[in-house]
Scaffold this motif. Structure first.
Motif, mmCIF file in Angstrom:
data_model
loop_
_atom_site.group_PDB
_atom_site.id
_atom_site.type_symbol
_atom_site.label_atom_id
_atom_site.label_comp_id
_atom_site.label_asym_id
_atom_site.label_seq_id
_atom_site.Cartn_x
_atom_site.Cartn_y
_atom_site.Cartn_z
ATOM 1 N N PHE A 9 0.808 -1.199 -0.043
ATOM 2 C CA PHE A 9 0.009 0.016 -0.069
ATOM 3 C C PHE A 9 0.877 1.330 -0.159
ATOM 4 O O PHE A 9 0.497 2.258 -0.782
ATOM 5 N N LEU A 10 1.794 1.391 0.887
ATOM 6 C CA LEU A 10 2.851 2.356 0.886
ATOM 7 C C LEU A 10 3.445 2.757 -0.304
ATOM 8 O O LEU A 10 3.587 3.909 -0.983
ATOM 9 N N ILE A 11 3.873 1.610 -1.056
ATOM 10 C CA ILE A 11 4.408 1.674 -2.436
ATOM 11 C C ILE A 11 3.536 2.223 -3.578
ATOM 12 O O ILE A 11 3.777 3.000 -4.246
ATOM 13 N N ILE A 12 2.340 1.599 -3.410
ATOM 14 C CA ILE A 12 1.276 2.131 -4.311
ATOM 15 C C ILE A 12 1.004 3.541 -4.193
ATOM 16 O O ILE A 12 0.643 4.302 -5.363
ATOM 17 N N ILE A 19 3.208 9.684 -9.756
ATOM 18 C CA ILE A 19 2.551 9.939 -11.390
ATOM 19 C C ILE A 19 1.534 11.252 -11.055
ATOM 20 O O ILE A 19 1.239 12.014 -11.952
ATOM 21 N N GLY A 20 0.593 11.620 -10.220
ATOM 22 C CA GLY A 20 -0.170 12.435 -10.113
ATOM 23 C C GLY A 20 0.312 13.977 -10.133
ATOM 24 O O GLY A 20 -0.065 14.719 -11.013
ATOM 25 N N LEU A 21 1.665 14.046 -9.648
ATOM 26 C CA LEU A 21 2.281 15.052 -9.380
ATOM 27 C C LEU A 21 2.855 15.437 -10.915
ATOM 28 O O LEU A 21 2.876 16.634 -11.299
ATOM 29 N N ILE A 22 3.470 14.489 -11.521
ATOM 30 C CA ILE A 22 4.188 14.666 -12.541
ATOM 31 C C ILE A 22 3.274 15.020 -13.703
ATOM 32 O O ILE A 22 3.459 15.939 -14.747
ATOM 33 N N THR A 23 2.132 14.198 -13.930
ATOM 34 C CA THR A 23 1.244 14.362 -15.036
ATOM 35 C C THR A 23 0.009 15.596 -14.781
ATOM 36 O O THR A 23 -0.569 16.159 -15.605
ATOM 37 N N GLY A 24 -0.099 15.888 -13.540
ATOM 38 C CA GLY A 24 -1.136 16.943 -12.967
ATOM 39 C C GLY A 24 -2.485 16.419 -13.044
ATOM 40 O O GLY A 24 -3.588 17.095 -12.861
ATOM 41 N N LEU A 25 -2.591 14.905 -12.820
ATOM 42 C CA LEU A 25 -3.813 14.214 -12.945
ATOM 43 C C LEU A 25 -4.624 13.898 -11.547
ATOM 44 O O LEU A 25 -5.424 13.162 -11.416
ATOM 45 N N SER A 26 -3.681 14.626 -10.698
ATOM 46 C CA SER A 26 -4.330 14.159 -9.105
ATOM 47 C C SER A 26 -5.557 14.935 -9.069
ATOM 48 O O SER A 26 -5.679 16.062 -9.245
ATOM 49 N N ILE A 43 -8.588 7.154 -10.424
ATOM 50 C CA ILE A 43 -8.742 5.887 -10.063
ATOM 51 C C ILE A 43 -8.010 4.753 -10.822
ATOM 52 O O ILE A 43 -7.240 3.599 -10.449
ATOM 53 N N MET A 44 -7.979 5.038 -12.348
ATOM 54 C CA MET A 44 -7.195 4.269 -13.032
ATOM 55 C C MET A 44 -5.405 4.501 -12.677
ATOM 56 O O MET A 44 -4.779 3.343 -12.920
ATOM 57 N N ILE A 45 -5.128 5.344 -12.427
ATOM 58 C CA ILE A 45 -3.601 5.365 -11.707
ATOM 59 C C ILE A 45 -3.438 4.563 -10.694
ATOM 60 O O ILE A 45 -2.550 3.905 -10.577
ATOM 61 N N TRP A 46 -4.456 4.773 -9.738
ATOM 62 C CA TRP A 46 -4.046 3.540 -8.686
ATOM 63 C C TRP A 46 -4.304 2.370 -9.050
ATOM 64 O O TRP A 46 -3.523 1.331 -8.461
ATOM 65 N N VAL A 47 -5.101 1.895 -9.925
ATOM 66 C CA VAL A 47 -5.219 0.606 -10.409
ATOM 67 C C VAL A 47 -4.055 0.067 -11.126
ATOM 68 O O VAL A 47 -3.580 -0.915 -11.058
#
Length: 66
Positions: A9-12, A19-26, A43-47
């Protein structure tokens, strides 16, 4: 087994945040106006992060047991 779950969970979480910070999709559903597309992308980033980490852990622990 529980220790692996917490580590996974911590790694995920870390991967999803990077990824959210790099792409701005957070997307923060509680503090921002509701946007279905951004929610699905978040949600797809998390999956995707989950499947990558789960695959890595399964390969790693499979090699250790052989």
């Amino acid at each position: 087994m529980r220790k692996n779950t917490i580590i996974k969970f911590l790694i995920i979480y870390f991967i999803a945040k990077v990824i959210g910070l790099i792409t701005g999709l957070s997307y923060d559903v509680f503090n921002k106006e509701f946007n279905f597309i951004k929610l699905i992308m978040d949600i797809m980033i998390w999956v995707i992060a989950y499947f990558v980490v789960d695959l890595a852990f399964s390969k790693l622990f499979k090699k250790q047991t052989e």
